[in-house]
Design a protein around this motif. Structure first.
Motif, PDB file in Angstrom:
ATOM      1  N   PHE A  37       0.824  -1.203   0.000  1.00 17.48           N
ATOM      2  CA  PHE A  37       0.000   0.000   0.000  1.00 17.48           C
ATOM      3  C   PHE A  37       0.865   1.262   0.000  1.00 17.48           C
ATOM      4  CE2 PHE A  37      -2.885  -3.266   1.385  1.00 17.48           C
ATOM      5  CZ  PHE A  37      -4.106  -2.885   0.844  1.00 17.48           C
ATOM      6  N   PRO A  38       0.340   2.383  -0.489  1.00 21.71           N
ATOM      7  CA  PRO A  38       1.139   3.609  -0.584  1.00 21.71           C
ATOM      8  C   PRO A  38       1.513   4.206   0.765  1.00 21.71           C
ATOM      9  CG  PRO A  38      -1.146   4.024  -1.229  1.00 21.71           C
ATOM     10  CD  PRO A  38      -0.991   2.531  -1.111  1.00 21.71           C
ATOM     11  N   GLU A  39       0.727   3.882   1.818  1.00 22.83           N
ATOM     12  CA  GLU A  39       1.017   4.347   3.167  1.00 22.83           C
ATOM     13  C   GLU A  39       0.963   3.148   4.117  1.00 22.83           C
ATOM     14  OE1 GLU A  39       1.695   8.244   2.121  1.00 22.83           O
ATOM     15  OE2 GLU A  39       1.886   7.383   4.132  1.00 22.83           O
ATOM     16  N   GLN A  61       4.279  -0.665   8.545  1.00 17.20           N
ATOM     17  CA  GLN A  61       4.755  -1.212   7.282  1.00 17.20           C
ATOM     18  C   GLN A  61       3.694  -1.043   6.199  1.00 17.20           C
ATOM     19  OE1 GLN A  61       6.048  -5.267   7.714  1.00 17.20           O
ATOM     20  NE2 GLN A  61       8.038  -4.689   8.554  1.00 17.20           N
ATOM     21  N   HIS A  62       4.142  -1.007   4.960  1.00 14.35           N
ATOM     22  CA  HIS A  62       3.249  -0.887   3.812  1.00 14.35           C
ATOM     23  C   HIS A  62       2.738  -2.248   3.345  1.00 14.35           C
ATOM     24  CE1 HIS A  62       4.474   3.391   2.740  1.00 14.35           C
ATOM     25  NE2 HIS A  62       5.363   3.054   3.661  1.00 14.35           N
ATOM     26  N   LEU A  63       3.305  -3.317   3.856  1.00 14.97           N
ATOM     27  CA  LEU A  63       3.031  -4.674   3.372  1.00 14.97           C
ATOM     28  C   LEU A  63       1.961  -5.382   4.193  1.00 14.97           C
ATOM     29  CD1 LEU A  63       3.732  -7.312   1.762  1.00 14.97           C
ATOM     30  CD2 LEU A  63       5.522  -7.707   3.473  1.00 14.97           C
ATOM     31  N   GLY A  64       1.014  -6.013   3.481  1.00 12.82           N
ATOM     32  CA  GLY A  64       0.036  -6.905   4.095  1.00 12.82           C
ATOM     33  C   GLY A  64       0.011  -8.217   3.339  1.00 12.82           C
ATOM     34  N   LEU A  65      -0.305  -9.320   4.023  1.00  9.77           N
ATOM     35  CA  LEU A  65      -0.308 -10.645   3.415  1.00  9.77           C
ATOM     36  C   LEU A  65      -1.704 -11.254   3.512  1.00  9.77           C
ATOM     37  CD1 LEU A  65       3.063 -12.058   4.848  1.00  9.77           C
ATOM     38  CD2 LEU A  65       2.661 -11.050   2.593  1.00  9.77           C
ATOM     39  N   ASN A  80      -5.318   2.907   5.618  1.00  9.31           N
ATOM     40  CA  ASN A  80      -3.933   3.334   5.776  1.00  9.31           C
ATOM     41  C   ASN A  80      -3.776   4.297   6.937  1.00  9.31           C
ATOM     42  OD1 ASN A  80      -2.558   3.389   2.362  1.00  9.31           O
ATOM     43  ND2 ASN A  80      -3.135   1.721   3.717  1.00  9.31           N
ATOM     44  N   LYS A  81      -2.560   4.605   7.257  1.00 13.01           N
ATOM     45  CA  LYS A  81      -2.245   5.523   8.349  1.00 13.01           C
ATOM     46  C   LYS A  81      -2.862   6.899   8.124  1.00 13.01           C
ATOM     47  CE  LYS A  81       1.699   7.728  10.657  1.00 13.01           C
ATOM     48  NZ  LYS A  81       3.167   7.905  10.648  1.00 13.01           N
ATOM     49  N   GLU A 112     -11.479   8.173   5.653  1.00 15.93           N
ATOM     50  CA  GLU A 112     -12.294   8.200   6.875  1.00 15.93           C
ATOM     51  C   GLU A 112     -12.263   9.565   7.555  1.00 15.93           C
ATOM     52  OE1 GLU A 112      -8.996   6.467  10.045  1.00 15.93           O
ATOM     53  OE2 GLU A 112     -10.985   5.624   9.909  1.00 15.93           O
ATOM     54  N   ASN A 113     -11.302  10.391   7.218  1.00 15.93           N
ATOM     55  CA  ASN A 113     -11.225  11.717   7.818  1.00 15.93           C
ATOM     56  C   ASN A 113     -12.367  12.621   7.397  1.00 15.93           C
ATOM     57  OD1 ASN A 113      -8.825  11.065   9.127  1.00 15.93           O
ATOM     58  ND2 ASN A 113      -7.584  11.677   7.373  1.00 15.93           N
TER      59      ASN A 113
END
Length: 274
Positions: A37-39, A61-65, A80-81, A112-113
């Motif tokens: 992901f970008p963030e 981290q940007h990585l998810g599995l 994302n963050k 979500e903001n």
């Protein structure tokens, strides 16, 4: 209770525009499917227990599995963050053709903001940038509504017909309109549909170099084509041209089958779109 709150936040976050169809990500229980992901990832939720999405909850981290067990399709929701929301359909598939997904910011369905904003200042509407993917969707839908004058190219294999209907240039993108017709008595499960650029290497040892051409948007790509039916779809690619020594190959691959089709598209069709 958590599910209700999360869903409410999601609906409040999505802009009041037509939403693009959700992309599908395939996974199984023998391989890890990596999503970049970008963030950094703050939260990730799957809708069913037969799908598991893991990420580092202690270090950003940007990585998810993603992994999956056999069962019905579900969905994956990632935040994302920075509050960007990403949503996908997830399906189990025993044989995977893609293990790595690099997610762009344009794939976000909202943020979500924006939750809790009941009113939108009409003076600011023109300042909101138009989502490119929304433009891709609208123009793709327009192309599929147009009547065709026959296919540019057509190829068959055991009752399955792959047709290249048109290649259209708009702004900075090429829109490739394709039809897959199943004239057989058995359903056709689509494993993947890819485009490649082929270059013949000269010399004593002649070889063929193939480079995958990644589409920036896919519209109505089917996972299954019922017997006696057909499906039309659009692939959107960045504008490109090729020399007469190269050609584009359009390939549709059957999942757990051998009715695969490779169509060679000459450079003149790529360099002279509609």
């Amino acid at each position: 209770m958590k599910t209700f709150v999360f869903t409410a936040i999601l609906f409040c976050s999505i802009p009041l525009l037509a939403q693009k169809p959700l992309d599908t990500i395939y996974a199984n229980d023998t391989k890890n499917v990596a999503l970049f992901f970008p963030e950094p990832i703050r939260q990730g939720i799957t809708g069913s227990d037969n799908f598991v999405f893991t990420f580092n909850r202690e270090k950003e981290q940007h990585l998810g599995l993603l992994q999956a067990k056999p069962g019905k399709e579900s969905n994956l929701l990632v935040i994302n963050k920075n509050g960007a929301i990403f949503s996908y359909i997830v399906k189990y598939r025993a044989k995977l053709s893609k293990l790595n997904y690099f997610i762009s910011n344009s794939s976000s369905i909202g943020n979500e903001n924006r939750a809790g904003t009941d009113e939108i200042d009409t003076d600011d509407i023109n300042e909101i940038p138009v989502n490119k993917s929304h433009n891709y969707e609208r123009f793709s839908a327009y192309l599929l509504n147009q009547k065709t004058n026959g296919a540019l190219k057509r190829k068959r294999n055991n009752g399955v017909v792959l047709s290249l209907e048109s290649i259209v240039f708009d702004k900075e993108e090429l829109y490739v309109v394709v039809e897959i017709k199943n004239n057989s008595s058995m359903d056709y499960d689509v494993n993947f549909l890819n485009l490649y650029i082929e270059t013949r290497q000269k010399g004593k040892r002649k070889s063929l170099q193939r480079i995958y051409k990644e589409p920036i948007y896919k519209y109505q790509l089917p996972s299954k084509i019922k017997e006696g039916s057909s499906e039309r779809l659009v692939y959107v690619l960045p504008k490109f041209s090729i020399s007469n020594e190269r050609r584009v190959v359009l390939e549709v691959n059957e999942d757990n089958g051998e009715r695969n089709i490779k169509m060679k598209i000459p450079h003149r069709l790529i360099n002279n779109p509609n």
